[in-house]
Write a protein that holds these residues in place. Structure first.
Motif, PDB file in Angstrom:
ATOM      1  N   TYR A  72      29.891 -14.640  -7.955  1.00  0.00           N
ATOM      2  CA  TYR A  72      29.283 -15.829  -6.908  1.00  0.00           C
ATOM      3  C   TYR A  72      27.572 -15.962  -7.161  1.00  0.00           C
ATOM      4  CZ  TYR A  72      34.030 -15.804  -4.870  1.00  0.00           C
ATOM      5  OH  TYR A  72      35.298 -15.931  -4.726  1.00  0.00           O
ATOM      6  N   ARG A  73      27.106 -14.834  -7.446  1.00  0.00           N
ATOM      7  CA  ARG A  73      25.515 -15.055  -7.678  1.00  0.00           C
ATOM      8  C   ARG A  73      25.437 -15.878  -8.922  1.00  0.00           C
ATOM      9  NH1 ARG A  73      22.192 -11.684  -5.009  1.00  0.00           N
ATOM     10  NH2 ARG A  73      23.261 -10.031  -3.404  1.00  0.00           N
ATOM     11  N   ALA A  74      26.068 -15.573  -9.833  1.00  0.00           N
ATOM     12  CA  ALA A  74      25.939 -16.455 -11.190  1.00  0.00           C
ATOM     13  C   ALA A  74      26.090 -17.742 -10.863  1.00  0.00           C
ATOM     14  CB  ALA A  74      26.922 -16.137 -12.258  1.00  0.00           C
ATOM     15  N   VAL A 141      34.878 -23.528  -4.558  1.00  0.00           N
ATOM     16  CA  VAL A 141      34.345 -22.255  -5.160  1.00  0.00           C
ATOM     17  C   VAL A 141      35.268 -20.835  -5.236  1.00  0.00           C
ATOM     18  CG1 VAL A 141      32.332 -20.953  -5.562  1.00  0.00           C
ATOM     19  CG2 VAL A 141      31.910 -23.034  -4.816  1.00  0.00           C
ATOM     20  N   ARG A 142      35.771 -20.848  -4.035  1.00  0.00           N
ATOM     21  CA  ARG A 142      36.687 -19.559  -4.062  1.00  0.00           C
ATOM     22  C   ARG A 142      37.993 -19.604  -4.682  1.00  0.00           C
ATOM     23  NH1 ARG A 142      33.867 -16.391  -1.158  1.00  0.00           N
ATOM     24  NH2 ARG A 142      35.382 -14.641  -1.651  1.00  0.00           N
ATOM     25  N   VAL A 143      38.633 -20.926  -4.804  1.00  0.00           N
ATOM     26  CA  VAL A 143      39.869 -20.900  -5.403  1.00  0.00           C
ATOM     27  C   VAL A 143      39.463 -20.632  -7.002  1.00  0.00           C
ATOM     28  CG1 VAL A 143      41.456 -22.717  -6.091  1.00  0.00           C
ATOM     29  CG2 VAL A 143      40.798 -22.346  -3.777  1.00  0.00           C
ATOM     30  N   ARG A 163      34.047  -8.435  -1.612  1.00  0.00           N
ATOM     31  CA  ARG A 163      34.508  -8.464  -0.181  1.00  0.00           C
ATOM     32  C   ARG A 163      36.083  -9.031   0.107  1.00  0.00           C
ATOM     33  NH1 ARG A 163      29.925 -10.097   2.613  1.00  0.00           N
ATOM     34  NH2 ARG A 163      29.005  -8.993   0.985  1.00  0.00           N
ATOM     35  N   ASP A 164      36.642  -9.657  -0.999  1.00  0.00           N
ATOM     36  CA  ASP A 164      37.936 -10.150  -0.509  1.00  0.00           C
ATOM     37  C   ASP A 164      38.963  -9.516  -1.686  1.00  0.00           C
ATOM     38  OD1 ASP A 164      37.040 -11.552  -2.845  1.00  0.00           O
ATOM     39  OD2 ASP A 164      37.856 -13.446  -2.106  1.00  0.00           O
ATOM     40  N   THR A 165      38.492  -8.746  -2.357  1.00  0.00           N
ATOM     41  CA  THR A 165      39.418  -8.248  -3.645  1.00  0.00           C
ATOM     42  C   THR A 165      40.495  -7.507  -3.021  1.00  0.00           C
ATOM     43  OG1 THR A 165      37.860  -6.163  -3.580  1.00  0.00           O
ATOM     44  CG2 THR A 165      37.632  -7.916  -5.306  1.00  0.00           C
ATOM     45  N   ARG A 212      22.119 -11.033   9.050  1.00  0.00           N
ATOM     46  CA  ARG A 212      22.399 -12.299   9.231  1.00  0.00           C
ATOM     47  C   ARG A 212      23.728 -12.698   8.054  1.00  0.00           C
ATOM     48  NH1 ARG A 212      21.455 -15.976   5.266  1.00  0.00           N
ATOM     49  NH2 ARG A 212      20.528 -14.651   4.076  1.00  0.00           N
ATOM     50  N   ARG A 213      23.655 -11.995   6.919  1.00  0.00           N
ATOM     51  CA  ARG A 213      24.643 -12.107   6.266  1.00  0.00           C
ATOM     52  C   ARG A 213      26.113 -11.628   6.578  1.00  0.00           C
ATOM     53  NH1 ARG A 213      22.764 -10.012   0.395  1.00  0.00           N
ATOM     54  NH2 ARG A 213      24.860 -10.286  -0.015  1.00  0.00           N
ATOM     55  N   ASP A 214      26.014 -10.465   7.299  1.00  0.00           N
ATOM     56  CA  ASP A 214      27.461  -9.810   7.891  1.00  0.00           C
ATOM     57  C   ASP A 214      27.843 -11.093   8.893  1.00  0.00           C
ATOM     58  OD1 ASP A 214      27.443  -7.567   6.436  1.00  0.00           O
ATOM     59  OD2 ASP A 214      26.711  -6.389   8.142  1.00  0.00           O
ATOM     60  N   GLU A 219      32.275 -14.598   9.813  1.00  0.00           N
ATOM     61  CA  GLU A 219      32.617 -15.635  10.589  1.00  0.00           C
ATOM     62  C   GLU A 219      33.095 -17.051  10.013  1.00  0.00           C
ATOM     63  OE1 GLU A 219      29.260 -16.523  13.265  1.00  0.00           O
ATOM     64  OE2 GLU A 219      29.588 -14.482  14.434  1.00  0.00           O
ATOM     65  N   ARG A 220      32.827 -16.859   8.725  1.00  0.00           N
ATOM     66  CA  ARG A 220      33.265 -18.147   7.911  1.00  0.00           C
ATOM     67  C   ARG A 220      34.716 -18.190   7.878  1.00  0.00           C
ATOM     68  NH1 ARG A 220      31.497 -15.699   1.978  1.00  0.00           N
ATOM     69  NH2 ARG A 220      33.495 -14.974   1.502  1.00  0.00           N
ATOM     70  N   THR A 221      35.127 -19.477   7.427  1.00  0.00           N
ATOM     71  CA  THR A 221      36.728 -20.072   7.337  1.00  0.00           C
ATOM     72  C   THR A 221      37.221 -19.523   6.342  1.00  0.00           C
ATOM     73  OG1 THR A 221      35.848 -22.016   8.410  1.00  0.00           O
ATOM     74  CG2 THR A 221      38.228 -21.822   7.963  1.00  0.00           C
TER      75      THR A 221
HETATM   76  O1   DC Z   1      28.235  -8.120  -3.228  1.00  0.00           O
HETATM   77  P1   DC Z   1      26.943  -8.845  -3.493  1.00  0.00           P
HETATM   78  O2   DC Z   1      26.026  -8.612  -2.356  1.00  0.00           O
HETATM   79  O3   DC Z   1      26.429  -8.767  -4.798  1.00  0.00           O
HETATM   80  O4   DC Z   1      27.680 -10.428  -3.193  1.00  0.00           O
HETATM   81  C1   DC Z   1      26.860 -11.785  -3.130  1.00  0.00           C
HETATM   82  C2   DC Z   1      27.453 -12.726  -2.079  1.00  0.00           C
HETATM   83  O5   DC Z   1      28.587 -13.078  -2.822  1.00  0.00           O
HETATM   84  C3   DC Z   1      27.890 -12.090  -0.733  1.00  0.00           C
HETATM   85  O6   DC Z   1      26.738 -12.418   0.252  1.00  0.00           O
HETATM   86  C4   DC Z   1      29.119 -12.866  -0.506  1.00  0.00           C
HETATM   87  C5   DC Z   1      29.621 -13.461  -1.800  1.00  0.00           C
HETATM   88  N1   DC Z   1      30.973 -12.864  -2.106  1.00  0.00           N
HETATM   89  C6   DC Z   1      32.131 -13.135  -1.649  1.00  0.00           C
HETATM   90  O7   DC Z   1      31.991 -14.183  -1.153  1.00  0.00           O
HETATM   91  N2   DC Z   1      33.462 -12.745  -2.343  1.00  0.00           N
HETATM   92  C7   DC Z   1      33.291 -11.782  -3.092  1.00  0.00           C
HETATM   93  N3   DC Z   1      34.468 -11.306  -3.599  1.00  0.00           N
HETATM   94  C8   DC Z   1      32.377 -11.065  -3.719  1.00  0.00           C
HETATM   95  C9   DC Z   1      30.952 -11.753  -3.064  1.00  0.00           C
END
Ligand code: DC
Length: 257
Positions: A72-74, A141-143, A163-165, A212-214, A219-221
Motif C-alpha cells: 500500500y505504501r508503494a 485499490v484494496r480489491v 491489518r486485513d490479512t 489519528r491513523r487508528d 472507522e473506514r468502510t
Molecule cells: O503497516 P504499515 O504502517 O506499513 O501500513 C501502512 C498503511 O497501509 C496503513 O496505514 C494502512 C494500510 N494497510 C492496509 O490498509 N491494509 C493492509 N493489509 C496493510 C496496510
C-alpha cells in the motif's frame, strides 16, 4: 533519494515477485515437513511491531515474508510521484492493478522495488505515511492488492503481515495472530525506526499520528481494522522483538502439529 531512474510515464505491466530469505538451519527448520506450505497471518495496528516480527518469524521458518503494508505504501509513493490525487479511486485502482513491484527479503531489511526503483526508504517517508490511509481506503485499490497478495501466497510457506490479512486476504490462514501494544510504546518504536532512517520527529508527534491513523483505519468502510474472532492476541507492549518472535514461534508449534 533512492530512485535509480527517472519515472516512467506509463505504468509498467503487472508483475510482482517475492524472493524468500533463506535463513541458516535452525531448530524450527528441522520441523519443515509439518510446517511446509502453511499460511501464517499477522495483523495489528501501526507500531505493534508486526513488520519486524513477521520478517524474523519468516526467516526462522524459511518462509517468504509478505509485507502488505509496504504494498500500500508503494502504491501511495507511486501515486504521489505520478501526480495522481490520493482521492482519485479510479486512477489509483488502475495503478494498483498494473504497477510492477518486487520484494527482495534480505537478512535485515525487506527491499521493495517499484519497477527499476528501490523505494525501501522512500515508502516510509512522512509524506507517504500521511497519505497511505486515504489511498488504501479505496475499494478499487484494496480489491487489486488483495488479489495480488493471494496470488503471491498461492504456494503457501508465507508469513503475511497487514491489518486485513487475518480477516479478508487469508481468512483460511493456518494460524492468525493479532499483535497489539499501547499507543505510547508504538509511538516510541516508530520514532526509533524513523531515527534509523535519518528522519526527525518526536514521540508526541508519532503518538498523535498513530491515534489519528487508528481512528481512520478502524472507522473506514472498506476493510476496517478488526480482530478476527479466531486470532491469537499477543500484547507486545512489554516484550522485546526477540521475545515476540520466540512467543510466536512457540505459538505456531503449538497450533500446527
Ligand atoms: O503497516 P504499515 O504502517 O506499513 O501500513 C501502512 C498503511 O497501509 C496503513 O496505514 C494502512 C494500510 N494497510 C492496509 O490498509 N491494509 C493492509 N493489509 C496493510 C496496510
Amino acid at each position: 533519494m533512492t530512485s535509480r531512474r527517472v519515472l516512467p510515464t506509463e505504468f509498467p505491466v503487472a508483475n510482482h515477485r517475492a524472493i524468500p530469505y533463506h535463513a541458516p538451519m535452525t531448530d524450527d527448520k528441522l520441523n519443515l515437513s509439518k510446517l511446509k506450505g502453511k499460511i501464517i497471518a499477522i495483523d495489528g495496528p501501526a507500531g505493534s511491531g508486526k513488520s519486524t516480527t513477521a520478517r524474523l518469524v519468516a526467516a526462522r521458518l524459511g518462509y517468504t515474508y509478505l509485507d502488505t503494508g509496504a504494498m500500500y505504501r508503494a502504491v501511495t509513493w507511486f501515486a504521489l510521484k505520478s501526480g495522481i490525487d490520493p482521492s482519485d479511486g479510479d486512477k489509483l485502482g488502475e495503478m494498483a492493478r498494473t504497477m510492477q513491484f518486487e520484494f527482495a527479503t534480505e537478512a535485515e531489511v525487506n527491499r521493495v522495488l517499484v519497477g527499476e526503483y528501490d523505494v525501501t526508504t522512500d515508502i516510509r517517508s512522512p509524506e507517504v505515511t500521511l497519505h497511505v490511509s486515504e489511498v488504501s481506503a479505496h475499494k478499487s485499490v484494496r480489491v487489486a492488492m488483495v488479489a495480488r497478495q493471494q496470488q503471491m501466497a498461492k504456494e503457501g510457506s508465507i508469513v503475511a503481515e497487514g491489518r486485513d490479512t487475518t480477516t479478508v486476504v487469508f481468512p483460511q490462514a493456518d494460524i492468525k495472530i493479532y499483535l497489539d501494544a499501547n499507543t505510547r510504546t508504538r509511538a516510541e518504536r516508530r520514532l526509533l525506526d524513523l531515527k534509523g532512517m535519518g528522519i526527525d520527529s518526536s514521540v508526541e508527534e508519532q503518538e498523535a499520528d498513530i491515534i489519528r491513523r487508528d481512528k481512520y483505519d478502524s472507522e473506514r468502510t472498506n476493510s476496517p481494522l478488526t480482530k478476527a474472532s479466531d486470532a491469537h492476541i499477543v500484547d507486545t507492549s512489554n516484550l522485546t522483538i526477540e521475545g515476540q518472535v520466540d512467543k510466536i514461534i512457540a505459538l505456531i508449534h503449538s497450533v500446527i502439529k
